[in-house]
Design an enzyme around this catalytic site. Structure first.
Site, PDB file in Angstrom:
ATOM      1  CB  ALA A 151      -0.771   0.095   1.041  1.00 25.54           C
TER       2      ALA A 151
ATOM      3  N   GLY B  31       0.319  -4.876   1.090  1.00 23.22           N
ATOM      4  CA  GLY B  31      -0.924  -4.739   0.034  1.00 23.22           C
ATOM      5  C   GLY B  31      -0.603  -5.587  -1.129  1.00 23.22           C
TER       6      GLY B  31
ATOM      7  CD  GLU C  53      -2.557  -7.055   3.036  1.00 18.55           C
ATOM      8  OE1 GLU C  53      -2.228  -6.029   2.824  1.00 18.55           O
ATOM      9  OE2 GLU C  53      -3.254  -7.480   4.009  1.00 18.55           O
TER      10      GLU C  53
ATOM     11  CD  GLU D  61       1.369  -5.509   5.828  1.00 19.42           C
ATOM     12  OE1 GLU D  61       2.182  -6.356   6.174  1.00 19.42           O
ATOM     13  OE2 GLU D  61       0.743  -5.452   4.741  1.00 19.42           O
TER      14      GLU D  61
HETATM   15  N1  COA Z   1       4.643   2.955  -0.620  1.00 22.74           N
HETATM   16  C1  COA Z   1       4.942   4.088  -1.289  1.00 22.74           C
HETATM   17  N2  COA Z   1       6.221   4.287  -1.828  1.00 22.74           N
HETATM   18  C2  COA Z   1       6.883   3.189  -2.239  1.00 22.74           C
HETATM   19  C3  COA Z   1       6.734   2.064  -1.403  1.00 22.74           C
HETATM   20  C4  COA Z   1       5.367   1.993  -0.808  1.00 22.74           C
HETATM   21  N3  COA Z   1       4.883   0.830  -0.266  1.00 22.74           N
HETATM   22  N4  COA Z   1       7.324   0.947  -1.881  1.00 22.74           N
HETATM   23  C5  COA Z   1       8.258   1.719  -2.462  1.00 22.74           C
HETATM   24  N5  COA Z   1       8.093   2.970  -2.625  1.00 22.74           N
HETATM   25  C6  COA Z   1       8.636   4.155  -3.337  1.00 22.74           C
HETATM   26  C7  COA Z   1       9.944   4.713  -2.662  1.00 22.74           C
HETATM   27  O1  COA Z   1       9.621   5.628  -1.789  1.00 22.74           O
HETATM   28  C8  COA Z   1      10.946   5.026  -3.735  1.00 22.74           C
HETATM   29  O2  COA Z   1      10.217   6.729  -4.141  1.00 22.74           O
HETATM   30  P1  COA Z   1      11.198   7.846  -4.421  1.00 22.74           P
HETATM   31  O3  COA Z   1      11.990   7.389  -5.477  1.00 22.74           O
HETATM   32  O4  COA Z   1      10.409   8.978  -4.735  1.00 22.74           O
HETATM   33  O5  COA Z   1      12.039   8.123  -2.997  1.00 22.74           O
HETATM   34  C9  COA Z   1      10.537   4.118  -4.947  1.00 22.74           C
HETATM   35  O6  COA Z   1       9.228   3.530  -4.465  1.00 22.74           O
HETATM   36  C10 COA Z   1      11.854   3.029  -5.204  1.00 22.74           C
HETATM   37  O7  COA Z   1      11.681   2.632  -3.959  1.00 22.74           O
HETATM   38  P2  COA Z   1      13.072   2.162  -3.145  1.00 22.74           P
HETATM   39  O8  COA Z   1      12.903   2.038  -1.745  1.00 22.74           O
HETATM   40  O9  COA Z   1      14.134   3.407  -3.407  1.00 22.74           O
HETATM   41  O10 COA Z   1      13.768   0.966  -3.857  1.00 22.74           O
HETATM   42  P3  COA Z   1      14.667   0.053  -3.202  1.00 22.74           P
HETATM   43  O11 COA Z   1      14.937  -0.854  -4.307  1.00 22.74           O
HETATM   44  O12 COA Z   1      15.699   0.576  -2.596  1.00 22.74           O
HETATM   45  O13 COA Z   1      14.090  -0.866  -2.066  1.00 22.74           O
HETATM   46  C11 COA Z   1      12.046  -1.996  -1.267  1.00 22.74           C
HETATM   47  C12 COA Z   1      12.778  -1.816  -2.461  1.00 22.74           C
HETATM   48  C13 COA Z   1      10.800  -2.837  -1.764  1.00 22.74           C
HETATM   49  C14 COA Z   1      12.568  -3.002  -0.504  1.00 22.74           C
HETATM   50  C15 COA Z   1      11.529  -0.761  -0.658  1.00 22.74           C
HETATM   51  O14 COA Z   1      10.926  -0.002  -1.576  1.00 22.74           O
HETATM   52  C16 COA Z   1      10.438  -1.113   0.485  1.00 22.74           C
HETATM   53  O15 COA Z   1      10.886  -1.563   1.585  1.00 22.74           O
HETATM   54  N6  COA Z   1       9.220  -0.766   0.326  1.00 22.74           N
HETATM   55  C17 COA Z   1       8.093  -0.646   1.255  1.00 22.74           C
HETATM   56  C18 COA Z   1       7.720  -2.044   1.361  1.00 22.74           C
HETATM   57  C19 COA Z   1       6.688  -1.972   2.492  1.00 22.74           C
HETATM   58  O16 COA Z   1       6.937  -1.874   3.791  1.00 22.74           O
HETATM   59  N7  COA Z   1       5.549  -2.643   2.296  1.00 22.74           N
HETATM   60  C20 COA Z   1       4.154  -2.487   2.870  1.00 22.74           C
HETATM   61  C21 COA Z   1       3.522  -1.362   2.932  1.00 22.74           C
HETATM   62  S1  COA Z   1       2.091  -1.565   4.236  1.00 22.74           S
END
Ligand code: COA
Length: 260
Positions: free
Chosen positions: A66, A112, A115, A135
């Site tokens: 999400a 999400g 999910e 989460e």
């Molecule tokens: N919500 C909003 N933005 C998200 C996102 C999310 N769930 N997941 C990734 N993004 C965005 C990042 O903020 C980033 O945006 P920016 O370039 O404007 O800063 C972009 O997507 C790329 O993500 P980044 O974190 O730089 O990539 P990465 O390769 O370093 O890491 C992940 C990849 C998937 C490990 C990392 O993005 C992550 O942990 N995301 C969140 C996962 C999460 O907790 N999801 C559950 C949400 S309830």
């Protein structure tokens, strides 16, 4: 309808929905959930569509969760409404959809995103995919059905561990635990989905819709799945597909199902 965050393409009876926010790793914001809802409603009425696949754009993510930026300042009331609305608009809609919905997991499927994949009828993953429900690392729990569907798919103990550790598992581990049905290379992912869709499409779409209802009944509180199965089984006898399927068998020819 023109969508901003999703793409809808067709390969004969297979409709492919691609979540298209690659710069945000296809994170599910409110608009994307609404667009997905709209797309599914349109596909329900389109009789030429027999199977639906959902995937993410780019080579990195299916859906990375999400959209965290949208709920970071939410209150208790906002949080509850976010989960309730999302479940109703999209996740339950997909789970109970009358046509098969396959998740093609082409990279990160987190929160999400996992999910969403779990709400689909089954899942296929590419070998670079990573899956998890992180989460609790954000101080929240899965709110789009993850605490319910993960134990259904992998068992309670494995679900507890994945959710408590906020960890990620590889595609191979997901395959071994029953979370996904197949793992392929990224290039072979959509061809594999098409192959599976083609196999499904040979069969009666009416009977498949009935099977989805009966299988889902096993996981619904207060519903007797055996009774639903009896009801759906009986209904099949009134369909043109049943007449065609049984006649074709007896006449030793391939059935051509009218889908009614
Ligand atoms: N919500 C909003 N933005 C998200 C996102 C999310 N769930 N997941 C990734 N993004 C965005 C990042 O903020 C980033 O945006 P920016 O370039 O404007 O800063 C972009 O997507 C790329 O993500 P980044 O974190 O730089 O990539 P990465 O390769 O370093 O890491 C992940 C990849 C998937 C490990 C990392 O993005 C992550 O942990 N995301 C969140 C996962 C999460 O907790 N999801 C559950 C949400 S309830």
């Amino acid at each position: 309808m023109n969508f901003e965050n999703i793409l809808c393409t067709r390969r004969e009876g297979l409709a492919i929905i691609t979540i298209n926010r690659p710069k945000k790793l296809n994170a599910l914001n409110k608009q994307t959930i609404e667009e997905l809802h709209e797309a599914f409603i349109n596909l329900e009425d389109d009789i030429s569509v027999k199977v639906i696949a959902i995937t993410g754009s780019g080579e990195k993510a299916f859906v990375a969760g999400a959209d965290i930026s949208e709920f970071a300042n939410f209150t208790v009331d906002n949080g509850g409404k976010l989960a309730a609305k999302g479940q109703e608009l999209l996740f339950n809609l997909i789970e109970n959809f009358s046509k098969p919905v396959i998740a093609a997991i082409n990279g990160f499927a987190l929160g999400g995103g996992l999910e969403l994949a779990m709400a689909c009828h089954f899942r296929v993953a590419s070998d670079n995919a990573k899956m998890g429900l992180p989460e609790v690392s954000l101080g929240v729990i899965p709110g789009y059905g993850g605490t319910q569907r993960l134990p259904q798919l992998v068992g309670k103990g494995k679900a507890m561990e994945l959710i408590m550790t906020a960890g990620m598992i590889t595609a191979d581990k997901a395959l071994a635990s029953g979370l996904v049905n197949y793992v392929s290379s990224l290039e072979e992912l959509m061809p594999l989905v098409e192959k599976l869709a083609n196999r499904i499409m040979r069969n009666s779409s009416v009977a498949i819709g009935a099977a989805i209802k009966a299988i889902n009944a096993n996981f619904k509180d207060g519903v007797n799945g055996y009774a639903i199965e009896i009801h759906e089984f009986g209904n099949c006898f009134g369909t043109q597909d049943f007449k065609e399927g049984t006649s074709a068998f007896l006449e030793k020819r391939k059935a051509i199902f009218p889908g009614k």
